[in-house]
Scaffold this active site. Structure first.
Site, short mmCIF file in Angstrom:
data_model
loop_
_atom_site.label_atom_id
_atom_site.label_comp_id
_atom_site.label_asym_id
_atom_site.label_seq_id
_atom_site.Cartn_x
_atom_site.Cartn_y
_atom_site.Cartn_z
N GLY A 16 0.92 -0.80 0.07
CA GLY A 16 -0.03 -0.13 0.09
C GLY A 16 1.43 1.05 -0.18
O GLY A 16 1.82 1.03 0.57
N TYR A 17 0.76 2.33 -0.94
CA TYR A 17 1.49 3.51 -1.01
C TYR A 17 0.75 4.70 -1.08
O TYR A 17 0.85 5.86 -1.17
CB TYR A 17 2.62 3.11 -2.32
CG TYR A 17 1.57 3.00 -3.11
CD1 TYR A 17 0.79 2.09 -4.22
CD2 TYR A 17 0.88 4.08 -4.17
CE1 TYR A 17 -0.21 1.80 -5.39
CE2 TYR A 17 -0.01 4.18 -5.59
CZ TYR A 17 -0.25 3.35 -5.98
OH TYR A 17 -0.79 2.80 -7.06
N GLY A 18 -0.68 4.28 -0.42
CA GLY A 18 -1.60 5.48 -1.03
C GLY A 18 -3.02 5.52 0.18
O GLY A 18 -2.41 4.97 1.60
N GLU A 94 -11.01 0.09 -6.09
CA GLU A 94 -10.07 0.76 -7.19
C GLU A 94 -10.19 0.77 -8.72
O GLU A 94 -9.28 0.34 -9.70
CB GLU A 94 -8.41 0.19 -6.12
CG GLU A 94 -7.90 0.19 -5.24
CD GLU A 94 -8.65 1.43 -4.41
OE1 GLU A 94 -8.45 2.33 -5.14
OE2 GLU A 94 -8.56 1.77 -3.56
C1 BEZ Z 1 -2.45 1.69 -2.10
O1 BEZ Z 1 -2.70 2.88 -1.07
O2 BEZ Z 1 -1.59 0.85 -2.32
C2 BEZ Z 1 -3.80 2.56 -2.74
C3 BEZ Z 1 -3.25 3.01 -4.22
C4 BEZ Z 1 -4.02 4.17 -4.96
C5 BEZ Z 1 -5.21 2.31 -6.02
C6 BEZ Z 1 -5.19 1.01 -4.71
C7 BEZ Z 1 -4.04 1.25 -3.68
#
Ligand code: BEZ
Length: 191
Positions: A16-18, A94
């Protein structure tokens, strides 16, 4: 070194990066700070279903390829019994342009997490919105991006809240991300 992902029936490591950093709405067995190589976090993706609406999209993060870059975030271990269910739900959450991609995760536990995990590498999965997808916005000036984030609101809430929560979560992980922190400062100036 941790054992790599064990194929379709083993546990899943999800990066997870967001929003997944601050809102992981799925069950996981372990969580650990991690980074991936060759990709950087950018507010280049339009959001028409979470932090904006079709007539006024917000801006959320995706990953952009750049040699030598790295993107810090969180790795979640999801047990084999729920992995397909979790991925199915995330595919729906997503659906606005993101697809799954295999990625190598470099685990770097924080001091607190180090009680459970050590530095290591695992194979994992990340959600990635490629250039040219239906909601792709691409780069813009800092001022334009900040103004768009400051005014956008969607079914999941204000776009600025998304940015502020992401910035706070990165700080809690002791991660520096100038792109996110500059945008945070600019949006606070506008609001
Ligand atoms: C995430 O937080 O990894 C993420 C970001 C964008 C879309 C789906 C997941």
């Amino acid at each position: 070194m941790h054992s790599a992902q064990k194929g379709p029936s083993g546990p899943l490591w999800l990066f997870g990066y967001g929003s997944l950093i601050f809102r992981p709405d799925f069950p996981f067995t372990r969580r650990c700070r991690a980074f991936i190589r060759g990709l950087e976090r950018r507010f280049h993706q339009g959001s028409t279903d979470h932090r904006g609406v079709p007539s006024a999209p917000g801006r959320v993060v995706t990953l952009v390829e750049r040699e030598g870059a790295s993107c810090w975030g969180v790795a979640y271990e999801v047990s084999s019994t729920v992995r397909d269910h979790v991925l199915g739900r995330l595919d729906v959450r997503e659906k606005g342009g993101y697809e799954r991609r295999a990625v190598r995760l470099h685990l770097r536990p924080t001091t607190e997490e180090a009680k459970q995990l050590t530095d290591g590498e695992v194979d994992g999965v990340v959600y990635f919105a490629a250039e040219g997808n239906i909601n792709h916005l691409g780069p813009a000036s800092l001022g334009e991006m900040a103004a768009q984030i400051a005014r956008s609101v969607g079914p999941s809430g204000a776009n600025s809240e998304y940015l502020f929560k992401l910035a706070a979560a990165l700080r809690a992980l002791d991660v520096d991300d100038p792109h996110v922190f500059e945008l945070e400062r600019s949006v606070r100036d506008v609001l």
